[in-house]
Each structure stands twice: as C-alpha cells, then as structure tokens.
Motif scaffolding. Structure first.
Motif, PDB file in Angstrom:
ATOM      1  N   PHE A 104     -63.492 -62.363 -21.162  1.00 41.25           N
ATOM      2  CA  PHE A 104     -63.296 -62.011 -22.575  1.00 41.25           C
ATOM      3  C   PHE A 104     -62.867 -63.236 -23.395  1.00 41.25           C
ATOM      4  O   PHE A 104     -62.515 -63.106 -24.571  1.00 41.25           O
ATOM      5  N   GLY A 105     -62.862 -64.392 -22.762  1.00 46.58           N
ATOM      6  CA  GLY A 105     -62.548 -65.637 -23.480  1.00 46.58           C
ATOM      7  C   GLY A 105     -61.067 -65.815 -23.776  1.00 46.58           C
ATOM      8  O   GLY A 105     -60.699 -66.562 -24.680  1.00 46.58           O
ATOM      9  N   ILE A 106     -60.206 -65.116 -23.010  1.00 51.00           N
ATOM     10  CA  ILE A 106     -58.747 -65.214 -23.254  1.00 51.00           C
ATOM     11  C   ILE A 106     -58.164 -66.249 -22.290  1.00 51.00           C
ATOM     12  O   ILE A 106     -58.357 -66.140 -21.073  1.00 51.00           O
ATOM     13  N   SER A 107     -57.454 -67.229 -22.843  1.00 52.91           N
ATOM     14  CA  SER A 107     -56.929 -68.277 -21.965  1.00 52.91           C
ATOM     15  C   SER A 107     -55.464 -68.054 -21.583  1.00 52.91           C
ATOM     16  O   SER A 107     -54.974 -68.642 -20.624  1.00 52.91           O
ATOM     17  N   HIS A 108     -54.749 -67.201 -22.324  1.00 55.49           N
ATOM     18  CA  HIS A 108     -53.344 -66.947 -21.982  1.00 55.49           C
ATOM     19  C   HIS A 108     -53.247 -66.165 -20.667  1.00 55.49           C
ATOM     20  O   HIS A 108     -54.091 -65.317 -20.389  1.00 55.49           O
ATOM     21  N   ALA A 109     -52.192 -66.462 -19.904  1.00 55.90           N
ATOM     22  CA  ALA A 109     -51.996 -65.740 -18.645  1.00 55.90           C
ATOM     23  C   ALA A 109     -51.477 -64.336 -18.930  1.00 55.90           C
ATOM     24  O   ALA A 109     -50.511 -64.172 -19.679  1.00 55.90           O
ATOM     25  N   VAL A 110     -52.135 -63.360 -18.362  1.00 56.71           N
ATOM     26  CA  VAL A 110     -51.708 -61.963 -18.501  1.00 56.71           C
ATOM     27  C   VAL A 110     -51.532 -61.413 -17.095  1.00 56.71           C
ATOM     28  O   VAL A 110     -52.464 -61.434 -16.288  1.00 56.71           O
ATOM     29  N   LEU A 111     -50.308 -60.969 -16.800  1.00 52.08           N
ATOM     30  CA  LEU A 111     -49.971 -60.565 -15.441  1.00 52.08           C
ATOM     31  C   LEU A 111     -49.620 -59.085 -15.383  1.00 52.08           C
ATOM     32  O   LEU A 111     -48.709 -58.643 -16.095  1.00 52.08           O
ATOM     33  N   PRO A 112     -50.335 -58.317 -14.550  1.00 53.80           N
ATOM     34  CA  PRO A 112     -49.859 -56.946 -14.329  1.00 53.80           C
ATOM     35  C   PRO A 112     -48.497 -57.047 -13.657  1.00 53.80           C
ATOM     36  O   PRO A 112     -48.245 -58.015 -12.917  1.00 53.80           O
ATOM     37  N   MET A 113     -47.603 -56.092 -13.888  1.00 53.52           N
ATOM     38  CA  MET A 113     -46.250 -56.212 -13.320  1.00 53.52           C
ATOM     39  C   MET A 113     -46.281 -56.233 -11.795  1.00 53.52           C
ATOM     40  O   MET A 113     -45.456 -56.873 -11.157  1.00 53.52           O
ATOM     41  N   GLY A 141     -62.088 -57.310  -2.690  1.00 51.91           N
ATOM     42  CA  GLY A 141     -60.854 -57.781  -2.051  1.00 51.91           C
ATOM     43  C   GLY A 141     -59.903 -58.512  -2.974  1.00 51.91           C
ATOM     44  O   GLY A 141     -58.868 -59.018  -2.528  1.00 51.91           O
ATOM     45  N   LEU A 142     -60.228 -58.606  -4.257  1.00 54.40           N
ATOM     46  CA  LEU A 142     -59.313 -59.272  -5.190  1.00 54.40           C
ATOM     47  C   LEU A 142     -58.109 -58.367  -5.462  1.00 54.40           C
ATOM     48  O   LEU A 142     -58.236 -57.134  -5.428  1.00 54.40           O
ATOM     49  N   THR A 143     -56.964 -58.969  -5.757  1.00 51.79           N
ATOM     50  CA  THR A 143     -55.798 -58.178  -6.159  1.00 51.79           C
ATOM     51  C   THR A 143     -55.976 -57.782  -7.630  1.00 51.79           C
ATOM     52  O   THR A 143     -56.819 -58.358  -8.337  1.00 51.79           O
ATOM     53  N   LEU A 144     -55.133 -56.855  -8.078  1.00 49.83           N
ATOM     54  CA  LEU A 144     -55.218 -56.453  -9.499  1.00 49.83           C
ATOM     55  C   LEU A 144     -54.953 -57.659 -10.404  1.00 49.83           C
ATOM     56  O   LEU A 144     -55.617 -57.820 -11.435  1.00 49.83           O
ATOM     57  N   ALA A 145     -54.016 -58.532 -10.015  1.00 46.04           N
ATOM     58  CA  ALA A 145     -53.726 -59.722 -10.838  1.00 46.04           C
ATOM     59  C   ALA A 145     -54.954 -60.633 -10.900  1.00 46.04           C
ATOM     60  O   ALA A 145     -55.277 -61.187 -11.962  1.00 46.04           O
ATOM     61  N   LYS A 188     -43.635 -54.662  -4.941  1.00 46.99           N
ATOM     62  CA  LYS A 188     -43.208 -56.041  -5.266  1.00 46.99           C
ATOM     63  C   LYS A 188     -43.887 -56.475  -6.560  1.00 46.99           C
ATOM     64  O   LYS A 188     -45.054 -56.147  -6.794  1.00 46.99           O
ATOM     65  N   PRO A 189     -43.186 -57.221  -7.389  1.00 46.54           N
ATOM     66  CA  PRO A 189     -43.839 -57.731  -8.593  1.00 46.54           C
ATOM     67  C   PRO A 189     -44.939 -58.731  -8.223  1.00 46.54           C
ATOM     68  O   PRO A 189     -44.904 -59.302  -7.130  1.00 46.54           O
ATOM     69  N   VAL A 190     -45.861 -58.948  -9.126  1.00 50.08           N
ATOM     70  CA  VAL A 190     -46.832 -60.030  -8.947  1.00 50.08           C
ATOM     71  C   VAL A 190     -46.021 -61.331  -8.863  1.00 50.08           C
ATOM     72  O   VAL A 190     -45.153 -61.577  -9.721  1.00 50.08           O
ATOM     73  N   PRO A 191     -46.219 -62.152  -7.824  1.00 49.26           N
ATOM     74  CA  PRO A 191     -45.357 -63.331  -7.627  1.00 49.26           C
ATOM     75  C   PRO A 191     -45.231 -64.216  -8.869  1.00 49.26           C
ATOM     76  O   PRO A 191     -44.141 -64.725  -9.161  1.00 49.26           O
ATOM     77  N   ALA A 192     -46.313 -64.382  -9.630  1.00 47.77           N
ATOM     78  CA  ALA A 192     -46.258 -65.260 -10.816  1.00 47.77           C
ATOM     79  C   ALA A 192     -45.247 -64.758 -11.853  1.00 47.77           C
ATOM     80  O   ALA A 192     -44.705 -65.551 -12.623  1.00 47.77           O
ATOM     81  N   VAL A 193     -44.974 -63.447 -11.875  1.00 49.15           N
ATOM     82  CA  VAL A 193     -43.998 -62.912 -12.838  1.00 49.15           C
ATOM     83  C   VAL A 193     -42.620 -63.489 -12.516  1.00 49.15           C
ATOM     84  O   VAL A 193     -41.906 -63.993 -13.396  1.00 49.15           O
ATOM     85  N   LEU A 194     -42.263 -63.447 -11.232  1.00 51.91           N
ATOM     86  CA  LEU A 194     -40.950 -63.978 -10.836  1.00 51.91           C
ATOM     87  C   LEU A 194     -40.903 -65.494 -11.001  1.00 51.91           C
ATOM     88  O   LEU A 194     -39.885 -66.042 -11.442  1.00 51.91           O
ATOM     89  N   GLU A 195     -42.022 -66.157 -10.669  1.00 53.81           N
ATOM     90  CA  GLU A 195     -42.053 -67.626 -10.844  1.00 53.81           C
ATOM     91  C   GLU A 195     -41.798 -67.982 -12.299  1.00 53.81           C
ATOM     92  O   GLU A 195     -41.038 -68.897 -12.602  1.00 53.81           O
ATOM     93  N   ILE A 226     -37.516 -57.870 -10.815  1.00 52.87           N
ATOM     94  CA  ILE A 226     -37.763 -58.301 -12.201  1.00 52.87           C
ATOM     95  C   ILE A 226     -36.486 -58.099 -13.004  1.00 52.87           C
ATOM     96  O   ILE A 226     -36.039 -58.982 -13.735  1.00 52.87           O
ATOM     97  N   LYS A 227     -35.887 -56.919 -12.822  1.00 46.89           N
ATOM     98  CA  LYS A 227     -34.673 -56.605 -13.574  1.00 46.89           C
ATOM     99  C   LYS A 227     -33.557 -57.603 -13.233  1.00 46.89           C
ATOM    100  O   LYS A 227     -32.891 -58.141 -14.128  1.00 46.89           O
TER     101      LYS A 227
END
Ligand code: GDP
Length: 320
Positions: free
Chosen positions: A128-137, A114-118, A180-187, A217-218
């Motif tokens: 994978f030990g990555i701390s930066h935020a990576v957001l699918p569009m 039930g998790l979203t792709l984001a 719709k974009p992943v909300p965090a992208v617009l934030e 996004i555009k």
C-alpha cells in the motif's frame, strides 16, 4: 523549545478513531521517528478468512484509501461478492466489500505460506506504499470478549450483530495471559532513543486495553521515564463515534474526558483534552497529570496534522 535530544515515538491505536491521529503523526514524523502498535483483539475468522479490522482501518487511513463516506472500510468499495453470496443463502451480517476482501484473501495466503501476522502486516502495508512501521500487538490470538446478560460474547457478535446495544458487565481479553507481544513492540518500548508514547483517541476498553492486557507491554510502559500521553476520545461527554461513552457508563466510569484520564491514570503522565472540556483541566491535573487543552476533533487532514504537532510539542516540552 526544550528537547531531550531524542526523537523516536511509539503510538498505540485502534481502528478508525485512533487512525485519524496516526495519519497526522505520519505526516509530521518520518518512518525512522514513529511506529504504530495496533490492537488485534477484534480480529476474527469469517468465512474462513482472517479479518484484522484495526490493522486494515489504519492501513487504509495511512494510504488515503479509507472510505470517508462510510466512515469505515476501503475507498471506492463495491459489494458484488456479498450480494451474490447472500443470494446463495450465505451470511451477510459482516460487511465484506470486494476491494476489502482482496486483503483478507491475500492475508490468508501469506499466513498459509508461514509468515507471522507481523510479517504479513509489513508485507501488506508495503504494497500500500506505507513506509512507517505498523506492528500488530501480538502474532498470537488474543480475543476481546464481552460479558453481557451473563453470556460471554465474541466481540464481533456484540459490535456488529448486536450493534453494541447489550449492557456490558465485563470485558475479557481472552488469551492475553499467555500471548507474547510482537518482539519489535518491546524493542521499541525499550529503545534508549524513545522520546515518548502516544495513546491515540481510541476506545480505551475495546482498542487500547487489549494492547495493555499483554503484561510485558504494560510493564515496559510503566517503567518508562519518558512521557506517555493519552488523547481523549471523549469530547464534551460524548464519543465522536461509537460506544465509548456508553461503555464508560456501564463500567462505572464518569462519561467524560476526566473518566478517560482516571482510567489511564497510573499508566500515563500527560493528557490531551479538547477545548470544549477546558473546565475539566484542574481536576485532571489533580490526578498528577500534565494537561494540554487544544482542538482534538479531527475532521480534516489539517486537524489531524495540527493535533499531532501539538501532541509531539507537548512531549518535547516535557521533562519528567
Ligand atoms: P475503532 O477501532 O474503529 O472503533 O476505532 P478506535 O477505537 O481507534 O476509535 C474509536 C474512538 O475514536 C471513539 O471513542 C471516538 O470518540 C474517537 N474519535 C473518533 N474521531 C475522533 C476525533 O476526531 N477526535 C477525538 N478526540 N476522538 C475521536
């Protein structure tokens, strides 16, 4: 150095090419300072598994798990599954390595929970030990489709099965109108502390335009009052790898960094091109863009970090 006092950045990227600059940016900026927005237009379901090529390419690159010899995929890959599957008559046109397969199985499991792709992406990147935020569009389905010889083909059919050989007439981002974009992208795009946006040297048509095909996004990008910087994926008229130059020609663009600048023209304020293309500088400036000329060919980690540093300094030195 001039600065607007803000220090947050957002980078738009595709897979392998764009990821090189993302690696550099992740080395010079903390997880608080930069986040990455990734194309999902290439995503597809294969053997019942959800495959996200660009999200995975960036994950492997940011964790130094990328396969340098192949130029794609995961380090230390083995192919037992694919061989055994082909022996049974299974399809093997899409190269699924054993180590890579583990990601797709895990992604499928998490999506089924039930998790979203984001959310799945965040979970996998953390593992994978990555701390930066990576957001699918987007969490929804937007599929890049290629119109060629009157037929609308799936991206993977064109890219992998047909090796980008057919002449492209048109590219369609199926589903983008309603997704719709992943909300965090617009934030992040609307964050008052945002200092600038970097458009990585990805394929403009296959990696960046799918992100921009999401209207919100555009429009958020268009209403920014901070620099939007594109780095050219074309050096001296050629793509470093892949079909970008060929596609530019087929779609009627000049096959050069100038063509890339013209393509992004109304969306960007700044453009970075390679030393090899210094002669294009004044023509690109005539488009109204601020231009930086430097080395953009990223062979080593130092190249990636140096380009990232140049791009961020370019932003910091600018006031619109
Ligand atoms: P993909 O999704 O794996 O195809 O990767 P991207 O779309 O992110 O990147 C593809 C683009 O990266 C191609 O147009 C290449 O020309 C470009 N590229 C690859 N390596 C480099 C590099 O070192 N420097 C620059 N400027 N562009 C690069």
């Amino acid at each position: 150095m001039k600065t607007n006092g803000k220090n947050k950045y957002l980078a738009f990227t595709g897979g392998v090419g764009g990821a090189k600059l993302c690696v550099g940016l992740s080395k010079i900026l903390s997880a608080f300072e930069i986040a990455f927005v990734v194309n999902t237009g290439d995503d597809f379901t294969h053997l019942d598994f959800p495959i996200c090529p660009d999200l995975d390419s960036l994950m492997y690159a940011l964790s130094a798990e990328n396969n340098e010899e192949l130029g794609w995929g995961r380090k230390g890959e083995t192919w037992n599954f694919l061989r055994s599957f082909a022996e049974l008559g299974g399809e093997n046109w899409f190269q699924l390595g054993d180590r890579d397969l583990a990601i797709h199985v895990m992604r499928k499991q998490l999506l089924r929970e039930g998790l979203t792709l984001a959310e799945v992406t965040s979970e996998l990147y953390q593992r994978f030990g990555i701390s930066h935020a990576v957001l699918p569009m987007t969490n929804e389905q937007v599929s890049t489709k290629i119109q060629s010889q009157g037929e609308l083909k799936s991206f993977q059919k064109y890219f992998v099965k047909e090796k980008c050989e057919p002449k492209i007439e048109k590219i369609v981002y199926h589903g983008s109108k309603h997704a719709k974009p992943v909300p965090a992208v617009l934030e992040k795009l609307r964050d008052p502390d945002l200092s600038g946006v970097v458009i990585c040297p990805s394929n403009p048509f296959l990696s960046i335009d799918p992100i921009l095909s999401l209207e919100t996004i555009k429009s958020a990008l268009l209403s920014l009052d901070v620099p939007v910087v594109a780095v050219s994926p074309i050096i001296y008229g050629s793509a470093v790898k892949g079909p970008t130059d060929k596609i530019m020609g087929e779609l009627g663009f000049t096959q050069s960094a100038l063509g890339v600048a013209e393509h992004y023209d109304n969306l960007i304020t700044h453009f970075v091109l390679d030393n090899e293309d210094v002669n294009l500088c004044s023509e690109i400036e005539k488009l109204g863009l601020s231009v930086l000329v430097c080395n953009t060919l990223m062979k080593t980690l130092d190249d990636k970090t140096e380009l990232a540093d140049n791009v961020i300094k370019f932003i910091k030195n600018s006031f619109i």
